[in-house]
Enzyme design. Structure first.
Site, PDB file in Angstrom:
ATOM      1  N   GLU A 329      13.624-120.443 -83.034  1.00  0.00           N
ATOM      2  CA  GLU A 329      12.199-120.307 -83.343  1.00  0.00           C
ATOM      3  C   GLU A 329      11.592-121.684 -83.552  1.00  0.00           C
ATOM      4  O   GLU A 329      12.169-122.517 -84.251  1.00  0.00           O
ATOM      5  CB  GLU A 329      11.966-119.502 -84.634  1.00  0.00           C
ATOM      6  CG  GLU A 329      12.226-118.026 -84.568  1.00  0.00           C
ATOM      7  CD  GLU A 329      11.892-117.347 -85.895  1.00  0.00           C
ATOM      8  OE1 GLU A 329      11.126-117.939 -86.690  1.00  0.00           O
ATOM      9  OE2 GLU A 329      12.399-116.243 -86.141  1.00  0.00           O
ATOM     10  N   GLU A 383       0.683-111.237 -84.855  1.00  0.00           N
ATOM     11  CA  GLU A 383       1.158-109.983 -85.446  1.00  0.00           C
ATOM     12  C   GLU A 383       0.405-109.731 -86.751  1.00  0.00           C
ATOM     13  O   GLU A 383       0.637-110.400 -87.757  1.00  0.00           O
ATOM     14  CB  GLU A 383       2.664-110.051 -85.684  1.00  0.00           C
ATOM     15  CG  GLU A 383       3.467-110.283 -84.410  1.00  0.00           C
ATOM     16  CD  GLU A 383       4.930-110.560 -84.682  1.00  0.00           C
ATOM     17  OE1 GLU A 383       5.639-109.640 -85.133  1.00  0.00           O
ATOM     18  OE2 GLU A 383       5.360-111.708 -84.461  1.00  0.00           O
ATOM     19  N   LYS A 386       2.264-108.839 -90.422  1.00  0.00           N
ATOM     20  CA  LYS A 386       3.287-109.677 -91.044  1.00  0.00           C
ATOM     21  C   LYS A 386       2.842-110.063 -92.451  1.00  0.00           C
ATOM     22  O   LYS A 386       1.696-110.459 -92.668  1.00  0.00           O
ATOM     23  CB  LYS A 386       3.538-110.935 -90.218  1.00  0.00           C
ATOM     24  CG  LYS A 386       4.262-110.685 -88.906  1.00  0.00           C
ATOM     25  CD  LYS A 386       4.872-111.953 -88.351  1.00  0.00           C
ATOM     26  CE  LYS A 386       6.067-112.384 -89.173  1.00  0.00           C
ATOM     27  NZ  LYS A 386       6.774-113.532 -88.583  1.00  0.00           N
ATOM     28  N   GLU A 392       1.378-116.798 -91.018  1.00  0.00           N
ATOM     29  CA  GLU A 392       2.416-115.913 -90.493  1.00  0.00           C
ATOM     30  C   GLU A 392       1.872-114.942 -89.455  1.00  0.00           C
ATOM     31  O   GLU A 392       2.610-114.461 -88.602  1.00  0.00           O
ATOM     32  CB  GLU A 392       3.068-115.125 -91.636  1.00  0.00           C
ATOM     33  CG  GLU A 392       3.966-115.944 -92.535  1.00  0.00           C
ATOM     34  CD  GLU A 392       5.200-116.461 -91.808  1.00  0.00           C
ATOM     35  OE1 GLU A 392       5.760-115.708 -90.985  1.00  0.00           O
ATOM     36  OE2 GLU A 392       5.582-117.611 -92.037  1.00  0.00           O
TER      37      GLU A 392
END
Length: 606
Positions: A329, A383, A386, A392
């Site tokens: 990541e 997203e 999250k 995030e």
């Protein structure tokens, strides 16, 4: 066919050299959008047709031969796609997270990924919908076992069952190359989780060996960069002392099975915490004076390369130089909370754009110049569910609607896909839609005709009246149109789906029963089967229904039992009543006879 000979190279050059960040004439932008959109639509058609099989391809050929315009257009698009694929294959992977409620369907994502020519995807689970959507796509998958599975994976039987359910069914069609067991386990405070990590990885690997999949699928786990106690200068990289007892045997395992060491590295975190100390250009791969490692005299012009070499140095301190480090990541958020300094679309575009350029150049780090960096960018989509700070939820390259969050100038790698059809796009889009719709209708008609000729055995067929009632009841709750009619074919599809699900659930429950060395499947086996097949949301309502059924059944049993107890009493009562009636009848007969005699005597006297 002059369009093939003279025009396609110019179009390809336009695609490969186009830089969305630089000023362009409107005609160039429009031509770029038209061409890339047509290419993406064609790739969608190509993928879809490959899944339909030979019949679909025969239909395409027949349509092509009957349409003078379709053939050169399709061949033109094919020539473009082949050239793009051959010249520019992307060397990075991408993380496909799904903690959101507004993401496109996996089948749509498959088209997007193939249009971008991304060949590697990392999942955080083993979502069957995603694996099926990417069948025959040549995209390599890293699938994940969450931290919640680690304890169970130390059990050989459970590990093998998981592989059989989540890998084997899709392995022949989808390229699954790696399984990550847990994520950032050593960043938690759960000692038992840390202890179980290596045994779980070993057990999963053993299961792959027993199933003959270990040569195609490897096992690893992803770590937070925080497992290092020292990372500067890079040559002094070292693991935290409290983690050495876990990491040393883990590294031995990696070397034994030749699996990579995965690290999640985010220069953004370092900059966010020290914006006045860490130069922004240094973390964004922008021109800067960089830093020199005093121990090796190696020059570093960006933080990510320094972090990678720090991990290599830490591994070497543990006695290994035979393990490859991969970045599982890395990314940069396009938005964040006020205190999250640097979380902007501009910085995200610079970080990811510059990173992908270096990947394209197959660069290595200063300490490993001959080993190209191996990176999975985080992430494909924003997203919205999250937890944590706003950053995030804003690491995605794309919004859920398929539009890019920012333009990073990938020279055709990430073409914008216009949401609204322009006049020049409409003809190509309409043509593709007509052909795909025609093939789909033909295939659907053939399948329905074939299915209508089949007769399911009476033993397995679900009661049609019950299926009809359940389907209409559920559909009526979703619609305000009142009465809903369901066709015969639809009911057949619902019935067949239910039958297959029952078979699948029964087989799983039977396996659970056998593991417990029992012969009869119990209700608990069914509940466990629902959880193992990831239908745990059905457990609670099913338990409630079962409890209600048992109560009703118990009431019936009490009534039957009471009836059986009262039966002898009823028989005695009936017998007594019958006896009383008999005595009464006898008395009546005797009385009648006596009266007759007296009357006769009286008559004689007279």
């Amino acid at each position: 066919m002059t369009i093939m000979g003279s025009q396609s190279p110019n179009i390809v050059k336009l695609l490969l050299d186009f830089d969305p960040l630089s000023p362009k004439k409107m005609v160039d932008m429009k031509l770029y959008q038209v061409t890339t959109f047509a290419l993406s639509q064609f790739l969608c058609l190509k993928l879809w047709c490959s899944q339909l099989g030979s019949l679909a391809m025969m239909m395409i050929r027949s349509v092509m031969t009957s349409c003078s315009f379709f053939e050169p257009t399709l061949l033109f698009l094919l020539s473009i796609s082949d050239l793009v694929v051959k010249i520019h294959g992307l060397g990075f992977g991408i993380n496909y997270g799904q903690i959101a409620n507004n993401l496109p369907l996996p089948s749509q994502v498959a088209v997007l990924i193939q249009s971008l020519n991304v060949s590697r995807i990392k999942l955080y689970d083993a979502d069957p919908n995603v694996l099926v959507a990417f069948s025959e796509s040549n995209v390599e998958f890293v699938i994940g076992l969450g931290n919640e599975y680690i304890e169970n994976m130390t059990n050989p039987s459970k590990a093998q069952t998981w592989i059989q359910q989540h890998v084997q069914p899709y392995f022949s069609q989808t390229k699954i190359t790696c399984i990550t067991v847990g994520n950032e386990v050593f960043n938690s405070n759960d000692t038992q989780l840390m202890v179980n990590l290596l045994p779980a990885m070993q057990t999963v690997h053993d299961a792959l060996v027993s199933l003959g999949l270990d040569q195609q699928v490897t096992v690893t786990t992803a770590h937070s960069f925080n497992i290092l106690s020292s990372s500067y200068p890079p040559s002094s990289g070292a693991f935290r002392e409290d983690l050495v007892q876990y990491i040393q045997p883990l590294l031995d395992f990696h070397a034994q099975i030749n699996s990579p060491f995965l690290i999640n590295a985010y220069p953004f975190f370092t900059y966010k915490d020290n914006p006045n100390v860490v130069p922004l250009n240094y973390v964004l791969f922008q021109p800067n004076q960089g830093t020199i490692d005093p121990n090796t005299n190696l020059h570093y012009d960006n933080m990510l390369y320094a972090q990678i070499d720090a991990v290599y140095a830490a591994i070497k301190q543990m006695g290994h130089d035979d393990i490859q480090v991969r970045i599982s990541e890395t990314g940069w958020p396009s938005n964040g909370d006020p205190e999250e300094v640097g979380a902007t679309p501009q910085n995200a575009a610079l970080y990811n754009g510059n990173l992908l350029k270096r990947i394209e150049q197959k660069q290595g780090t200063p300490a490993k110049p001959s080993v190209p960096i191996d990176i999975y960018v985080f992430a494909l989509f924003n997203e919205d569910l999250k937890p944590g700070p706003a950053s995030e939820r804003n690491y995605g390259l794309y919004y859920p609607n398929g539009s890019p969050v920012y333009n990073i100038g990938l020279k055709g790698y990430l073409p914008q896909m216009p949401m609204a059809a322009k006049s020049n796009i409409l003809s190509v889009n309409l043509l593709v839609c007509i052909v795909t719709s025609f093939i789909f209708a033909l295939e659907l008609s053939r399948c329905l005709e074939s299915e209508s000729k089949k007769r399911m055995s009476e033993a397995e067929e679900l009661p049609r009246s019950i299926v009809r009632r359940v389907v209409k009841d559920k559909l009526s709750r979703c619609s305000e149109d009142g009465e809903i009619s369901v066709s015969k074919d639809s009911l057949l599809a619902f019935s067949e789906s239910g039958r297959i699900f029952i078979h699948y659930l029964s087989a799983t429950a039977n396996d659970i029963c056998k593991e417990s060395k029992r012969q009869i499947i119990s209700a608990e086996d069914v509940f466990k089967a629902l959880e193992e097949t990831e239908f745990s949301e059905f457990v609670r309502p099913l338990k409630a229904s079962l409890e209600e059924f048992r109560k009703k059944n118990a009431g019936k049993k009490v009534a039957v039992s009471k009836g059986k107890e009262d039966e002898p009493r009823k028989k005695r009562k009936l017998k007594a009543e019958s006896s009383d009636k008999g005595e009464a009848s006898n008395k009546s007969d005797s009385s009648d006879k006596g009266e007759g005699s007296v009357e006769g005597e009286d008559e004689d006297d007279q």
